[in-house]
Design a protein around this motif. Structure first.
Motif, PDB file in Angstrom:
ATOM      1  N   SER A 173      47.910  51.145  34.288  1.00  0.00           N
ATOM      2  CA  SER A 173      48.601  49.989  33.687  1.00  0.00           C
ATOM      3  C   SER A 173      47.873  48.691  34.049  1.00  0.00           C
ATOM      4  O   SER A 173      47.965  47.700  33.352  1.00  0.00           O
ATOM      5  N   GLY A 174      47.135  48.736  35.178  1.00  0.00           N
ATOM      6  CA  GLY A 174      46.463  47.521  35.644  1.00  0.00           C
ATOM      7  C   GLY A 174      47.314  46.762  36.642  1.00  0.00           C
ATOM      8  O   GLY A 174      46.835  45.868  37.345  1.00  0.00           O
ATOM      9  N   GLY A 175      48.593  47.117  36.713  1.00  0.00           N
ATOM     10  CA  GLY A 175      49.485  46.495  37.702  1.00  0.00           C
ATOM     11  C   GLY A 175      49.786  45.044  37.387  1.00  0.00           C
ATOM     12  O   GLY A 175      49.323  44.501  36.374  1.00  0.00           O
ATOM     13  N   PRO A 176      50.563  44.389  38.266  1.00  0.00           N
ATOM     14  CA  PRO A 176      50.990  43.015  37.988  1.00  0.00           C
ATOM     15  C   PRO A 176      49.871  41.969  38.116  1.00  0.00           C
ATOM     16  O   PRO A 176      50.042  40.835  37.670  1.00  0.00           O
ATOM     17  N   PHE A 177      48.718  42.341  38.701  1.00  0.00           N
ATOM     18  CA  PHE A 177      47.674  41.328  38.948  1.00  0.00           C
ATOM     19  C   PHE A 177      46.431  41.524  38.087  1.00  0.00           C
ATOM     20  O   PHE A 177      45.344  41.061  38.418  1.00  0.00           O
ATOM     21  N   ARG A 178      46.628  42.202  36.971  1.00  0.00           N
ATOM     22  CA  ARG A 178      45.518  42.459  36.056  1.00  0.00           C
ATOM     23  C   ARG A 178      44.860  41.160  35.618  1.00  0.00           C
ATOM     24  O   ARG A 178      43.644  41.071  35.487  1.00  0.00           O
ATOM     25  N   GLN A 179      45.697  40.112  35.429  1.00  0.00           N
ATOM     26  CA  GLN A 179      45.144  38.856  34.935  1.00  0.00           C
ATOM     27  C   GLN A 179      45.093  37.759  36.003  1.00  0.00           C
ATOM     28  O   GLN A 179      44.794  36.618  35.699  1.00  0.00           O
ATOM     29  N   THR A 180      45.373  38.139  37.237  1.00  0.00           N
ATOM     30  CA  THR A 180      45.311  37.168  38.336  1.00  0.00           C
ATOM     31  C   THR A 180      43.850  37.020  38.762  1.00  0.00           C
ATOM     32  O   THR A 180      43.136  38.012  38.863  1.00  0.00           O
ATOM     33  N   SER A 181      43.410  35.792  39.025  1.00  0.00           N
ATOM     34  CA  SER A 181      42.001  35.606  39.398  1.00  0.00           C
ATOM     35  C   SER A 181      41.785  36.059  40.847  1.00  0.00           C
ATOM     36  O   SER A 181      42.707  36.054  41.651  1.00  0.00           O
ATOM     37  N   ARG A 182      40.575  36.457  41.139  1.00  0.00           N
ATOM     38  CA  ARG A 182      40.193  36.915  42.485  1.00  0.00           C
ATOM     39  C   ARG A 182      40.560  35.856  43.536  1.00  0.00           C
ATOM     40  O   ARG A 182      41.002  36.199  44.629  1.00  0.00           O
ATOM     41  N   GLU A 183      40.381  34.559  43.184  1.00  0.00           N
ATOM     42  CA  GLU A 183      40.670  33.471  44.128  1.00  0.00           C
ATOM     43  C   GLU A 183      42.145  33.469  44.524  1.00  0.00           C
ATOM     44  O   GLU A 183      42.498  33.122  45.642  1.00  0.00           O
ATOM     45  N   ASP A 184      42.997  33.835  43.570  1.00  0.00           N
ATOM     46  CA  ASP A 184      44.437  33.792  43.853  1.00  0.00           C
ATOM     47  C   ASP A 184      44.943  35.040  44.579  1.00  0.00           C
ATOM     48  O   ASP A 184      46.100  35.088  44.987  1.00  0.00           O
ATOM     49  N   PHE A 185      44.058  36.026  44.748  1.00  0.00           N
ATOM     50  CA  PHE A 185      44.490  37.294  45.361  1.00  0.00           C
ATOM     51  C   PHE A 185      45.039  37.118  46.774  1.00  0.00           C
ATOM     52  O   PHE A 185      45.958  37.808  47.177  1.00  0.00           O
ATOM     53  N   LYS A 186      44.443  36.154  47.533  1.00  0.00           N
ATOM     54  CA  LYS A 186      44.898  36.072  48.926  1.00  0.00           C
ATOM     55  C   LYS A 186      46.293  35.464  49.066  1.00  0.00           C
ATOM     56  O   LYS A 186      46.908  35.573  50.108  1.00  0.00           O
ATOM     57  N   HIS A 187      46.789  34.859  47.991  1.00  0.00           N
ATOM     58  CA  HIS A 187      48.132  34.259  48.065  1.00  0.00           C
ATOM     59  C   HIS A 187      49.229  35.190  47.534  1.00  0.00           C
ATOM     60  O   HIS A 187      50.392  34.809  47.482  1.00  0.00           O
ATOM     61  N   ILE A 188      48.852  36.401  47.143  1.00  0.00           N
ATOM     62  CA  ILE A 188      49.840  37.321  46.556  1.00  0.00           C
ATOM     63  C   ILE A 188      50.913  37.683  47.585  1.00  0.00           C
ATOM     64  O   ILE A 188      50.613  38.033  48.719  1.00  0.00           O
ATOM     65  N   THR A 189      52.186  37.597  47.144  1.00  0.00           N
ATOM     66  CA  THR A 189      53.292  37.908  48.062  1.00  0.00           C
ATOM     67  C   THR A 189      53.803  39.330  47.808  1.00  0.00           C
ATOM     68  O   THR A 189      53.505  39.937  46.773  1.00  0.00           O
ATOM     69  N   LEU A 190      54.620  39.813  48.750  1.00  0.00           N
ATOM     70  CA  LEU A 190      55.203  41.147  48.627  1.00  0.00           C
ATOM     71  C   LEU A 190      56.075  41.242  47.370  1.00  0.00           C
ATOM     72  O   LEU A 190      55.997  42.214  46.617  1.00  0.00           O
TER      73      LEU A 190
END
Ligand code: NDP
Ligand code: MG
Length: 380
Positions: A173-190
């Protein structure tokens, strides 16, 4: 068709409850004769009242006693209880839907007792695929996939010659972060990671779907289940989760299996396939869905796929290490101790520090698993 007697391990979980629904829907074909969970007394009691299994087990001893009081009949307990259920004489199929590694030993016990094994718990084939498949061959039993992707491939391969297969294509499915940029990955919350766009599942697998470690585990699962090199197991992102996976043949033709994303479909097929029994599930309305799209996964954003490929290529104890390190990382992320991106680092560092053992017996696999759990704690 004579009803199939099913032992359901992990009866109270997401897959367990979907399996209960399948059994309730097909009472003439599926009979639950044994069920087990860890600690969910209320869930067990409810299921027991509905299905009247012959034997039940709970691995948590206090909870087992509590359930015993409530139902006024014996409850097996501990890891031994799972093995007793998995080998009970009445059982035809043992469906293992326990999250984590606790399903591995009962799965092997079921095979050695001549039962067909329906596998939901990915850990079984990821950690011990080589061993499980060779034992199944030796004892003449089937290993039936419950995971939707593998069920799809299993259905597409039916009646086909293995030499005609070019590659397997797992959909993600690509999951919820398919369109999230790599830079924003470190701010992803639970909370963000727990919101799956198309499937409703247990917590561990939902996080794994957000990191794509779930797809990585499935690549390794497919490698063993279908006896194919990992280089011929590809992944394509398909956000609608309607095409559950595909097989490409040597002539360039592809076969796919489609249905609404509901685990009752692959569960039913594992239990009563190749029969196509009518059921009460709503039909899949393709015109309403409208569009099916496909894209390549972003390997830089999701190093999980590269790590899975490595684990699958090297084999031995490395897949068990890949799995265990990821389990620890997910637990620490859920506890808020590490960041989302640390999950990838934790797994990679643990894998790099491992010296794989080839064709490992069960104790070497369990040793690698325990080693990886200790090692992973220090990796970030
Ligand atoms: P859940 O967390 O929803 O349920 C886990 C089940 O396992 C519960 O019944 C739980 O009991 C039981 N359990 C956990 N530990 C033990 C133990 N030590 N001994 C006995 N029982 C135990 O998980 P899911 O149903 O989501 O997933 C189960 C497996 O299936 C996983 O390996 C997952 O990767 C795989 N899978 C799941 C899919 C899904 O759609 N959910 C899809 C494909 C594969 P209790 O409730 O008492 O804690
Ligand atoms: Mg899956």
């Amino acid at each position: 068709m004579k009803p199939k007697n099913i032992v359901l391990l992990g009866a109270t979980g997401s897959i367990g409850v979907s399996t209960q629904k399948v059994a309730a829907d097909l009472p003439d074909y599926v009979r639950i004769v044994g069920m087990a969970s860890r600690e969910n007394v209320a869930g067990m009691e409810k299921a027991i009242q509905q299905f009247h299994p012959k034997a039940v087990a709970m691995t948590d001893r206090d909870k087992a006693r509590e359930l015993e009081q409530r139902i006024q009949s014996p409850v097996l307990t501990g890891e031994k209880g799972l093995v007793e259920l998995a080998t009970m004489p009445e059982a035809d199929i043992v469906l293992v839907a326990i999250v984590g590694t606790a399903g591995l030993e009962p799965a092997l016990a079921a095979i050695r007792a001549g039962k067909d094994l329906a596998v939901a718990s990915k850990e079984i084939l990821v950690m011990a695929g080589e061993l499980v498949m060779s034992e199944a061959k030796k004892h003449g039993v089937k290993v039936l996939p419950v995971d939707s992707e593998h069920s799809a491939i299993f259905q597409c391969l039916e009646g086909r010659n293995p030499t005609d297969v070019k590659r397997l294509i797992l959909t993600a499915s690509g999951g919820p972060f398919r369109q999230t940029s790599r830079e924003d990955f470190k701010h992803i919350t639970l909370a963000q990671a727990l919101k799956h766009p198309s499937w409703n599942m247990g917590q561990k697998i939902t996080i794994d779907s957000a990191t794509l470690f779930n797809k990585g585990l499935e690549m390794i699962e497919a490698r063993w289940l279908f006896d194919i090199e990992i280089d011929r197991v590809d992944v394509v992102v398909h956000p609608q989760s309607i095409v559950h996976s595909m097989v490409e043949f040597q002539d360039g033709s592809m076969l796919a299996q489609l249905s609404a994303p509901d685990m009752r479909h692959p569960i039913q097929y594992a239990l009563v396939g190749p029969k196509r029994l009518p059921n009460s599930m709503p039909p899949t309305d393709l015109a309403k869905i409208g569009t099916l799209t496909f894209e390549n996964p972003d390997q830089d954003k999701f190093p999980s796929l590269r790590l899975a490929h490595l684990a699958g290529r090297i084999g031995g104890t490395l897949p068990a290490v890949f799995n265990a390190a990821n389990e620890v990382a997910v637990a620490r992320f859920v506890e808020g101790k590490i960041r989302f991106t640390d999950i990838f680092t934790m797994v990679e560092k643990t894998m790099n520090a491992h010296r794989p053992v080839n064709q490992p017996p069960l104790d070497a696999i369990l040793e690698a698993d325990a080693w990886a759990r200790r090692e992973a704690e220090h990796a970030v």
